[in-house]
Write an enzyme that holds these catalytic residues in place. Structure first.
Site, mmCIF file in Angstrom:
data_model
loop_
_atom_site.group_PDB
_atom_site.id
_atom_site.type_symbol
_atom_site.label_atom_id
_atom_site.label_comp_id
_atom_site.label_asym_id
_atom_site.label_seq_id
_atom_site.Cartn_x
_atom_site.Cartn_y
_atom_site.Cartn_z
ATOM 1 C CB ILE A 44 -0.979 -0.082 1.091
ATOM 2 C CG1 ILE A 44 -1.865 -1.184 1.058
ATOM 3 C CG2 ILE A 44 -1.691 1.122 1.353
ATOM 4 C CD1 ILE A 44 -2.695 -1.392 2.403
ATOM 5 N NE ARG A 62 -5.145 -5.061 10.698
ATOM 6 C CZ ARG A 62 -5.433 -5.045 9.553
ATOM 7 N NH1 ARG A 62 -5.368 -3.848 8.976
ATOM 8 N NH2 ARG A 62 -5.467 -6.091 8.857
ATOM 9 C CG ASP A 96 -10.286 3.008 7.120
ATOM 10 O OD1 ASP A 96 -11.623 3.537 7.094
ATOM 11 O OD2 ASP A 96 -9.997 2.406 6.705
ATOM 12 C CD GLU A 98 -11.155 -1.825 13.076
ATOM 13 O OE1 GLU A 98 -10.743 -0.478 12.838
ATOM 14 O OE2 GLU A 98 -10.223 -2.738 12.600
ATOM 15 C CG HIS A 100 -11.152 -1.411 8.916
ATOM 16 N ND1 HIS A 100 -10.448 -2.380 9.636
ATOM 17 C CD2 HIS A 100 -10.278 -1.499 7.751
ATOM 18 C CE1 HIS A 100 -9.636 -2.834 9.253
ATOM 19 N NE2 HIS A 100 -9.216 -2.452 8.232
ATOM 20 C CB ALA A 147 -9.055 2.605 3.633
#
Length: 341
Positions: free
Chosen positions: A174, A252, A275, A280, A299, A301
């Site tokens: 990425i 993360r 994101d 989470e 989350h 993306a």
């Protein structure tokens, strides 16, 4: 054990091992038809529990498993029930949740769609870099509140994307794609990654973390969560960020010291696009929810919606290559697991 790639011959027999919801989302009718054109695909239902009598009967005759989110671990007991199994094609990124040491010891070949899943994450990151550089969210909020246009000739010189400095933390799949997407833009890119040897080829300046955070207008985190990277974005690094700088995290949540980030954001010293968080989903009363200079997205993306088709297409292509004896184009190597998300 030496890995064996099949040569031309009978079509491999394959089965789907993932949750039913994953299969319904990622593999539509057209994708299933394409997959069935390159292998003998066991008809649904998919295998979401590998301990049932039906699962054991299916496993006994498969050469390849097409896996996805929700696939149970492929442990020694599962492999004992699958004596012909030689390959796993994963329709998502990380294989850590289901590819076990037993798979590597058996010499099972593994492919992942991590490269395909990296694309939408990089696109999201590029969008957030450019939007935050223009202070779009903050200025839109002020416009909605004031219902009047501010004097555009008094726009601060801190606003805009010309000659901004962007820091990339980790040249992962990425991170490298973000660097590529940034090339047409008038920005300087700094990189921290202790394993990178091709910084010049990437067109970036390689620096240490302290310099990255101190010099950059935006820092984008692309580091996998490993024991060595937990809390890597420390209080000290966050404290080194220049006033108004932006921290973007699509990796993360636990890579970042969230307490330090929260304090800096609430103080109005930095901005953030998150994101991912730790946990989470933040508790409903967490102060970041109400922090106006922080954007939190759920989350999203990674691949979603029509982007799932890219994952399915890659899985079909990898299955076709393996069936032809060409081997995987996107193999996962055991020795690289320590550096992968």
């Amino acid at each position: 054990m030496t890995e064996a790639t099949p040569g031309p011959g009978p079509r491999p027999r394959a089965a789907l091992a993932m949750s039913a919801d994953t299969a319904a989302a990622v593999l539509d009718a057209e994708s299933l038809a394409a997959l069935g054109s390159v292998c003998d695909l066991v008809p649904p239902p998919v295998l979401d529990d590998l301990t049932t009598p039906r699962a054991r009967a299916v496993l006994a005759g498969v050469d390849l498993l097409v896996t996805g989110w929700g696939c149970p671990p492929l442990d020694e007991a599962v492999l004992a029930a699958a004596p012909r199994l030689r390959a796993v094609v994963h329709t998502a990124g990380s294989v850590r949740g289901h590819v076990t040491d037993a798979c590597w010891e058996r010499g099972i070949e593994v492919s992942s769609a991590a490269a395909a899943n990296a694309l939408p994450v990089a696109e999201y990151t590029l969008a957030m870099i450019l939007l935050s550089g223009k202070e779009v969210l903050e200025r839109a909020r002020a416009y909605r509140t004031d219902r009047a246009r501010a004097d555009w000739l008094r726009t601060p010189r801190t606003v805009g994307n010309y000659r901004r400095t962007v820091g990339i933390l980790s040249a992962s799949l990425i991170g490298r794609r973000v660097i590529e997407l940034l090339r047409p833009h008038d920005v300087d890119v700094l990189l921290y990654d202790p394993y990178v040897t091709d910084a010049d080829e990437l067109g970036v300046e390689r620096v240490e973390p302290a310099e990255l955070f101190a010099r950059c207008d935006t820092v984008s985190v692309h580091t996998p969560l490993l024991p060595t990277t937990r809390g890597l974005v420390s209080r000290e690094l966050i404290g080194a960020m220049r006033p108004g700088a932006v921290l973007i995290n699509t990796a993360r949540g636990a890579v970042v010291d969230q307490e330090a980030l929260t304090e800096a954001a609430l103080a109005g010293r930095i901005r953030a696009v998150l994101d991912v968080t730790d946990p989470e989903v933040l508790p409903p009363d967490h102060p970041l929810w109400e922090c106006e200079n922080v954007l939190i997205t759920p989350h999203l993306a990674g691949s979603q919606g029509n982007e799932w088709r890219r994952l399915a297409d890659l899985a079909v292509a990898e299955t076709a290559r393996w069936a032809s004896g060409a081997g995987f184009l996107h193999p996962v190597r055991r020795e690289r697991l320590a550096f992968l998300a």
